[in-house]
Design an enzyme around this catalytic site. Structure first.
Site, PDB file in Angstrom:
ATOM      1  CB  SER D 285       2.033  22.359  48.816  1.00 24.46           C
ATOM      2  OG  SER D 285       1.511  22.262  50.122  1.00 24.46           O
ATOM      3  NE  ARG D 324      46.506   2.085  25.127  1.00 25.53           N
ATOM      4  CZ  ARG D 324      46.834   1.006  24.419  1.00 25.53           C
ATOM      5  NH1 ARG D 324      46.975  -0.165  25.020  1.00 25.53           N
ATOM      6  NH2 ARG D 324      46.994   1.096  23.119  1.00 25.53           N
TER       7      ARG D 324
END
Lengths: 462, 462, 462, 462
Positions: D285, D324
């Site tokens: 910053s 499945r």
């Protein structure tokens, strides 16, 4: 290596509770009880004392005196637990009580060089190893029972179900082989973790073993040898991949248990009725003699269902700050116990379920016939294709299938009623094509191969 | 409504254990014990009997006889638990024991019209409501302590930290108000769930109350009135949004507790030292007098850390099949207890932490000064902008900041050393701009508003 | 309050993907896309500018200039995302781009007083509110479809199944009413969260709104009014109970969806065949005409299955450090989007499933008859008891049940074959007792009451 | 074995998004994109065609024609995704499009013998293996950077912190060695899973490979060889321990990454300032030059935080029904992708963090001195004990510590002011005892041993 005492007595406080029969079944519960933890902590103190003596840091008789006092039944779990909040762990009051019990000069050597976390973490490894014994026994027995089913039903035809709809024929043997295979994989992973990742933690207050001078590494090695745990390259007080692997292996085992449990529950449904649990005196109802609740499978599913959240808790707690975590470490303690306990319970239930499973092969076959051979439609089309072409074959079979479904007519009749089919396939050929036992592909070969792998695995792990 | 007995006696089996002092602190533990569950189950049976009598289905004296036997101390938890596996729940052996204890004609009316799940689910609601009492008391007390801190430190400047780096000044009062606000929100949600979602479950074997003929709805209403639970529109044996809301509210409370616990741990670090826990006799070390372990905050963090995984388990278990789930229901039982217990423990620890928190306002100020006023750089630039333009102001301040940082020089001096700044701002003005107490924006107004809301909330919920 | 723009255009990058048709079905997906997030962030900037103008802090025409540039289609999502790593959020590059797009004097007022988290958090609330619209629409529609089934099948008898075993008769209407009730509860909770907990976040760099001087509260209020969000008592940048309640409500909705999805999958099994999904062109197979995959229910179950883990992630991330979290905040972003998306998808699938569900009442009845009246055994015993005594009645019926089960004989015949029974019950009486439609208890009353509650709820929430 | 194409081109739809720079950093993202999945699915089809040809089931030129069309760029992801709902997977539309692209006779051989799940599951294994490459590269690089820190700072003293309070001295080298060790363990586990558990899935519609007659096993072996995946003993379509192990290894890796990330965030705090991230242009910053946000560590923590919930989702989804699953399978797809992606991102951030970490050894030392030698109190007592007895030594040192703390006086002075101490220890001796560098125990030996293990590990895994 001296044998560590292991808790065989009743668990005392924290013992069998209202829900334990259902949710903490099997041998693990007593091995993760408060009493078992306390004994494991004391085992660590005893091993440490012996290691200090072996290193020449304390007299051998002091180590013996300490070791002699390291028996859980000499301590009151509730008292230790009540004193724990002052320091945030039960180790400090335990050490104080132990020193008092030891008395004399030896008292001054209790816990020397160690910090609370050393004792808790190493005890956690002992608890885990001990709990793995009945857990693995149950997983192996369940896998063995599944292997028995796979062998016995290698040729038992079953409706293969996808999205819970009949799809193609398969065999119950192949389904059971899949259960076995999952359980074997989970067992192998648990065994691997046990063999390689359960290690002593000894680092002292900040992980440097400073108070042991230049003897730290030697003491740590002796403790490891004494307890039969691995000697880690580094203290792992804030490096928790060991805990993560224990958690992951337990989560895997839970899933491997949940799969056959789920299948058994579905196969045991009133409308399906292909299996039922046969443990005498359980799950029945005198006024509802048709009903046999699959209690064991339900217990297995319930126990397995608790595992993933507990695994996530342990994984979420891996970012231990600096040299001792401010929260994540404490989170582990009961979470690990609960995870061991619930997976152990699930495995014990599944073993019970599979060892007493009654299979109704005739019902499997009659359920398969519910769709009157429609599951074999594709096979008929394939057989017809060389004669009439792939597209025409498909169309003809589709018409027969639609008619059979609409009119509730046997598929064989419907097929024979289609001129293009009748022309090329005799009634006998149609019947043969519609025989599910003839359309099982590699099911048998798979079962054989899986059973061979299962047996090989067990030989390697006696 | 008759008062239901509540378990005030020691918890017996399943009582205070090795880790309970740290991980099951506070009043919740005993209220989720096996004994407490058993009493809740018996409370349901007693209420059911009274409701049957009130409906004219059984004689009033039989209901009284049943009610008189519904005391947990008459039963042995371990025996009931051991018999549970035959049916998969402890209710059947409990009912059998209860009937034996009642004897005579009344024995035949025990449990009439109900199924096991009715008893377990309604008991779960009672256990939850009872556990909410100490939990809410602790959450409220923690919020109250935070409110006290917010009021006392409304003007105490503190370095606002983002990503754990100093950013802008704030006040400790505002931080504490945030803690309070989170705890208040969590409490409000718990209270809402308690008031609206804890309901009787009564459906009989399949949810139709068939065996009560046309009296089912009336009996259910009477049970609800008796136990002080809501009367649901429908039996909810396989509709688990109630459990989900209990879980969600507890998960929220855990998070609301974890936030201040985390902050306290960070503020108490040796290098920060802005707060310390002041509970006498805890967390200290005679040889390390500088050290005051934030045991309570650690305990709060540890307890809260166990919650999310348990919430996930309950949410994962909501798809109860048909009229009774084959697994998910059983998964709920101990998970709910453990979630109540761990969130209760976390709240009790946090209350302890905040009620004894020692705040070092001077240290907060001196930490803020570590960066020599750099946190106010933006403010100086804003003040300078009207005179020299926004961009030039920013550049000038940035130069001063870089110089102060590089040379380790006071920022005020560095600012005064930049000609464009000195020209427009006097040393006094610079000093005033660098006073963090002058750059707190709405911090005070926020605290006032939050305290007002806190007080209003408490008035509404006595 | 100005209308905020909402993203109706195609989602662009991040749009419909390979798995979205199955796992991100419905209207939520596009509303949680990157484009939708960006638009929500821009909506916040626009509202902030208008609030600053309304507060007299910036000229109205500058606010208008800013607002005019706040259109997502003017920005490139990938470019913003690529620049995000420098600061850890996409807000900084977005603000920079926005200022460039605005240009001139107004550019200097972009984002004034706000910090990145203000924009992200407020945008998260907007995204959530917008995503709740299609989600709630689908939940309501699914509940409406369930209500239709409940009304239509108020008297359709169904085998009540416990642990997936036939237990007692119930009605499909009652089962569907349970689905409706769960969905209604979840919707009510979502609506409550939407109404009370979706709030603006505006606190500036450290939560004090310092750079807005004494105007901070006013600006925050105006932003809230502008966006139609609640004005919070305090900035909530590190007080995450709002996120927890959003997460909890979504987790509850997932569970409320999973329950009927699970039941439909089970009811649609080949052997059960009591329902099937009727959406044209889906789930069928030309060669397997008996097969109708319950794709919609599977999609609902799959979507719901992803929710609990994501809820746990959000709850685990609530301990935000100090004034901005170093990790937990960033963890929230995509987790929230994925949770909204998957619950939205699950609800959309369930709506589809229930709106097209084909119910086979005859099959429900014939399945019920599979056990030949045994489910009514208890009823017969109850009817017989007054004549022969409770115990003798039970014994007699039990004998009949055992014989029926063993011999595969109709239960009615077996009952009539027992002398004590025949003596007191005529064949007609036996037949009446074995009629499941006569033993439904309060099923009808429950359905009526639930439908009334459903309608009342919907009137309150148009 | 033919090389499978791997997606190196831009990801197209589903590409870099708004949050990807922060939450999907590193090389994994593009390898789990929709495009990458599609290519993996096509790679499976191509390998299957070649295996069919090698088995003599289809002409070699047809396999070549199919292989030539298996390029993701020939297909439109959005179109395939949009067609997926009809069957519940994107495989059916993909096969249809592929057949159309192939044309002619070969079109009829596309996907022969396989079912949709075969393609998805095998593709999932390919996606996992490909994603492991950059993931492991980043984990190794992070471990390497940690090794570099451990070696460079083998003797850099650091305040050992327990519960975030100074406890005993340690070295930064030892802390970094702990990071390295955790990362190495995680990498070893990932490598083990990659080597042993990533296997082809080929079972056909019900797991029997029925349509391949007696050639099923051969075809499966050829596919495995072609793709470089293991050949499983059984099809594992509903036996998900492989997925569980992938998930567990990824969860472990996330935790191994989270630990150093957490430490860096804490060490980088303004008040601690012992490390800072040094990646140019990030986290700084201009007006707050003191501030260097630990963006990389935050990114690592954020990514790791998403993992445990996703692991739990995969573990919760292991009970695949019959042949499945009706939901759990679909749940896996995106969950696996997201887990790979977030762990990959976390590892990439950590690598960046550690490779650019700036360590301030002087600050470490001065922070250690904050407590003026108090951390060494125990050491002084130990040195004094032989002369005055253990108890008296402890008392004397305790008094000095209390006085130093109370009066803010140097501990050395306070010690020298206690007669019993002064009598036996000279000022020089006291100073030597208070030198933290002299009380590091086995820290150096641990670092050496860990580095040796690290190097040995890397030699074994080039």
């Amino acid at each position: 290596m001296r044998p560590s005492s292991s808790p065989s007595e009743p668990a005392g406080p924290g013992g069998a509770g209202l829900f334990d029969g259902v949710l903490a079944r099997g041998g693990v519960r007593v091995l993760v009880s408060d009493r078992a933890w306390l004994q494991a902590m004391l085992d660590v103190e005893a091993a440490l004392a012996r290691a200090l003596a072996r290193s020449g840091l304390i007299p051998a008789e002091d180590a013996e005196a300490i070791g002699a006092a390291c028996r859980a039944e000499l301590f009151d779990v509730a008292t230790l637990g009540a004193a724990a909040p002052d320091t945030g762990t039960p180790v400090v009051p335990m050490v104080r009580s132990l020193a008092a019990a030891v008395g004399g000069r030896a008292a001054g050597h209790v816990h020397r060089g160690a910090t609370s976390q050393d004792v808790m973490d190493t005890a956690a490894m002992l608890v885990t190893r001990r709990a793995f014994d009945p857990l693995l026994e149950d997983v192996h027995a369940a896998a063995g029972a599944a292997a028995g089913l796979a062998a016995a039903h290698r040729g038992t035809v079953l409706a293969g179900r996808t999205l819970l709809q009949h799809a193609l024929p398969t065999t119950f043997g192949l389904q059971a082989a899949g259960w076995m295979s999952g359980l074997d994989s989970a067992a192998a992973r648990l065994e691997d973790v046990r063999a390689t990742r359960l290690a002593v933690q000894l680092g002292g207050a900040a992980g440097t073993l400073a108070s042991l001078g230049d003897q730290g590494l030697g003491v740590a090695r002796f403790v490891a040898e004494d307890l039969g745990l691995a000697e880690p390259v580094l203290p792992w007080h804030t490096e928790r991949t060991r805990i993560a692997e224990v958690a992951g292996a337990l989560g895997e085992a839970a899933g491997a248990v949940a799969k056959p449990a789920r299948d058994v529950i579905l196969l045991a449904q009133t409308e399906v009725a292909e299996v039922r649990e046969g443990t005498p005196g359980r799950g029945g109802s005198s006024t509802l003699p048709h009903k046999r609740n699959p209690i064991a499978a339900v217990g297995a599913a319930a126990g397995a269902g608790r595992a993933p959240g507990l695994v996530a808790t342990l994984l979420s707690s891996m970012a231990h700050e600096h040299e001792r975590a401010a929260g994540p470490w404490h989170t582990e303690w009961v979470t690990l116990s609960q995870l061991l306990s619930t997976v152990g319970s699930a495995a014990a239930w599944l073993r019970d379920c599979l060892e007493h499973l009654e299979v109704d092969a005739a019902r499997m076959r009659s359920n398969l016939d519910l769709t009157g051979g429609l599951l074999l439609a594709e096979r008929v089309a394939t057989a017809l294709a060389p004669a009439v072409g792939r597209l025409a074959a498909h169309d003809a079979v589709e018409r027969a299938a639609a008619e059979a479904a609409a009119a509730g007519r046997p598929f064989a009749d419907a097929l024979a009623g289609i001129p293009e089919i009748r022309e090329h396939l005799s009634n006998e050929e149609i019947a043969a094509l519609l025989d599910p036992a003839g359309y099982l592909g590699s099911a048998g070969a798979f079962v054989d191969r899986a059973l061979e792998a299962h047996r090989g695995r067990r030989e390697g792990h006696p």
